[in-house]
Write a protein that holds these residues in place. Sequence first.
Motif, PDB file in Angstrom:
ATOM      1  N   ARG A 104       0.837  -1.203   0.000  1.00 11.25           N
ATOM      2  CA  ARG A 104       0.000   0.000   0.000  1.00 11.25           C
ATOM      3  C   ARG A 104       0.871   1.252   0.000  1.00 11.25           C
ATOM      4  O   ARG A 104       0.543   2.238  -0.674  1.00 11.25           O
ATOM      5  CB  ARG A 104      -0.905   0.000   1.231  1.00 11.25           C
ATOM      6  N   ARG A 109      -2.538  -1.275  -6.275  1.00 18.65           N
ATOM      7  CA  ARG A 109      -3.981  -1.195  -6.496  1.00 18.65           C
ATOM      8  C   ARG A 109      -4.522  -2.602  -6.707  1.00 18.65           C
ATOM      9  O   ARG A 109      -3.961  -3.400  -7.455  1.00 18.65           O
ATOM     10  CB  ARG A 109      -4.305  -0.335  -7.717  1.00 18.65           C
ATOM     11  N   ASP A 117       1.668  -3.242 -10.355  1.00 17.95           N
ATOM     12  CA  ASP A 117       0.889  -3.959  -9.341  1.00 17.95           C
ATOM     13  C   ASP A 117       1.206  -5.449  -9.366  1.00 17.95           C
ATOM     14  O   ASP A 117       1.335  -6.088  -8.313  1.00 17.95           O
ATOM     15  CB  ASP A 117      -0.609  -3.749  -9.585  1.00 17.95           C
TER      16      ASP A 117
END
Length: 330
Positions: A104, A109, A117
């Motif tokens: 995070r 995401r 990601d």
Amino acid sequence: MRLAARQLPPAARWCLIVLGVTVCYFATARIGIQWAIVREQISPLWPAAGVALAVPMLLGPRFWPGIFLGALLTNIALGPSLVTVMVITAGNTIGPMLAYAVMRRLGFRTRLDRLPDAVLLVAVGAIGSTAVSATLGTGVLVLGDGLSPGDFWATALVWWTGDAIGVLTVTPLLLLAPRFRMPKRVPLGRWGEAVALALIGLGTAVLASTATAKLFLIFPVLIWAALRFRQAGALLCSLCVCTFTIVAAARGLGPYGSYELAARMLHVQAYAATVGLTALTLSTIVLQRDRATAEITEAWLQVTEMVEMIAPRQSLRSAITQREDDELAG
């Protein structure tokens, strides 16, 4: 039912969700224990690790007690002592929560629609955080006389492999699940292609777990799944391949049967990580391409609409200008 859950008091809703997380973790942990090869509790495939990482990402970090309770219920019957069980349970909880905090912080995401990601999920979630729980759990087993010191590295590798592959195969599917919608009006040919992919994928996964020369047969299938069925298809193929490979390795079959346990787990980890990374990154790149194509199409439609709106006005202005010029000339 969802509306009724929302109408519950916050404390009751929190308890209900924690209970659900506990049940999910315990159920997937029992599946992993079926393949345990060290002390009947350390498995080369641990889907509960994938559930544990998905929980804070989907529900929020405040539901971590569900992970802790699920791990406690799983380990308390396996021993060897209460202190050891508590440390192992703490490691099973700290690992995914630490990974969540780091990912995070780095801008992860949960939609998994960007290549960074996918890289974060593999590097931090599957490889980095699982090493924490594996090292902590194996260390406390050695200190508690549950393992001999000479078995530390082999056991840690099995533990790490199981947790990492659980994250690689289970977590992405859980992150995609809330956005899954059953397609409508699917052509019959598309269903036929999906069935063909499933059958060929299963057959290739079985073949890949039988001989070294057949390990690479799965990659054309992964490419097919990623290009035609995006992340869902590629990740399901990856899960099947990793499952068959790990079962074969755990039983000493196929291309891993001639190796010692530690070397066997290193080979399995490398192969499963390659398969999982290929499926995740390739399908994410295809998704990015689709999104870019859709954005370009939308921009083109907007430009076309603007041109159509401007063209009549421009024609009227040209006519007025031409008339004024004619009057001046006359």
